[in-house]
Design an enzyme around this catalytic site. Structure first.
Site, PDB file in Angstrom:
ATOM      1  N   ASP A  58       0.881  -1.163   0.000  1.00 54.87           N
ATOM      2  CA  ASP A  58       0.000   0.000   0.000  1.00 54.87           C
ATOM      3  C   ASP A  58       0.916   1.210   0.000  1.00 54.87           C
ATOM      4  O   ASP A  58       1.483   1.569   1.041  1.00 54.87           O
ATOM      5  CB  ASP A  58      -0.892  -0.012   1.239  1.00 54.87           C
ATOM      6  N   SER A 116       1.363  11.702 -15.789  1.00 57.44           N
ATOM      7  CA  SER A 116       0.271  11.619 -16.763  1.00 57.44           C
ATOM      8  C   SER A 116       0.291  12.883 -17.600  1.00 57.44           C
ATOM      9  O   SER A 116       0.831  13.911 -17.176  1.00 57.44           O
ATOM     10  CB  SER A 116      -1.074  11.504 -16.029  1.00 57.44           C
ATOM     11  N   TYR A 144      -7.193  14.584  -9.672  1.00 51.68           N
ATOM     12  CA  TYR A 144      -6.217  13.697 -10.305  1.00 51.68           C
ATOM     13  C   TYR A 144      -5.100  14.511 -10.954  1.00 51.68           C
ATOM     14  O   TYR A 144      -3.917  14.197 -10.793  1.00 51.68           O
ATOM     15  CB  TYR A 144      -6.914  12.830 -11.347  1.00 51.68           C
ATOM     16  N   LYS A 157      -0.959  14.594 -10.202  1.00 48.33           N
ATOM     17  CA  LYS A 157       0.058  14.308 -11.213  1.00 48.33           C
ATOM     18  C   LYS A 157       0.942  15.525 -11.493  1.00 48.33           C
ATOM     19  O   LYS A 157       2.134  15.370 -11.791  1.00 48.33           O
ATOM     20  CB  LYS A 157      -0.613  13.813 -12.501  1.00 48.33           C
TER      21      LYS A 157
END
Length: 266
Positions: free
Chosen positions: A70, A149, A162, A166
């Protein structure tokens, strides 16, 4: 004039760690590194898919160890690095790929969901890099590749959380690379474009969630490729693996955020 060594794309004798390696981009990168000669530690939150990935690596003739991790938990990451040292004695290449995604408008996004995305995508990269550095410093050599990304270069609606995670990975990568630049360790970010993995494909993927009225998921997938990508076609996990192999071999490329996105973020 000092001699500049030629770049050989061989990872024979190297040990590589890939997080989130059980499926998708992580698995594609792990397979590419193995095909270039590396032995692998394949780590994933799901121990079953990690073992399945390790079996694929072993079938290629290389050693592979499957671990559950994790990445958002410091104790779990520390235990993973201890296992890497126990099994292989050191670490040459680390690909910090584990990540999560969800859709949500800023006006509706919960603090819990913001924290979940940041915990895995940003905190997880930090914790992994910090732990991996200990093994690489012992050898005064290493290659760290953080998976960001194109959403870390260009924001997308409904993906602010998100994208923030990134963008954070890219900034962290650049700063960290400068900290360790004199230690024989490179740190780069690989920024995938549109890849036909679980993030994009299926009813719960982006192409499923971003369908136009009357459009199928497959039609949405084709439309997004055609409208967003100058090349007009999606990238593959093998494309990501090729860049990962290059970055694992290149001694003087560091602090970069390189997109494999068909020209989208030019």
């Amino acid at each position: 004039m000092r001699e500049i060594p030629s770049l050989e794309f061989s990872l024979s004798g190297k040990v590589a760690l890939v997080t989130g390696a059980g499926r998708g981009i992580g698995l594609g990168i792990a397979v590419s590194l193995a095909r270039a000669g590396a032995d692998l530690v394949v780590a994933d939150f799901d121990s079953n898919v990690a073992e399945e990935a390790a079996m694929q690596i072993r079938a290629l003739g290389h050693r592979a160890v499957a671990l559950r991790v994790d990445v958002g938990q410091a104790d779990s990451v520390s235990a993973m690095i201890d296992q890497v040292a126990e099994h292989f004695g050191g670490l040459d290449i680390a690909v910090n790929n584990a990540g999560v995604v969800s859709l949500g408008k800023v006006s509706e996004l919960s603090v819990t969901e913001w924290d979940r995305i940041m915990n895995v995508n940003a905190r997880g990269v930090f914790l992994c890099c910090q732990a991996e550095l200990k093994l690489m410093r012992a050898r005064q050599s290493g290659r760290i590749i953080n998976i960001a990304s194109i959403a870390g270069k260009v924001g997308f609606p409904d993906l602010a959380h998100y994208s923030a995670s990134k963008f954070a990975v890219i900034g962290f990568t650049n700063a960290f690379a400068k900290e360790v630049a004199r230690e024989g360790i490179t740190v780069n970010a690989l920024c995938p474009g549109i890849v036909g993995t679980g993030m994009w494909r299926g009813e719960e993927g982006l192409s499923g969630r971003w369908r136009l009225p009357g459009e199928t998921e497959a039609q949405s997938w084709e439309r997004h490729q055609s409208s967003l990508l100058p090349q007009g076609e999606a990238q593959t996990v093998e494309d990501m693996g090729q860049l990962a192999v290059y970055l694992a071999c290149a001694p003087h490329v560091t602090g970069q955020a390189i997109a494999v996105d068909g020209g989208f973020s030019l």
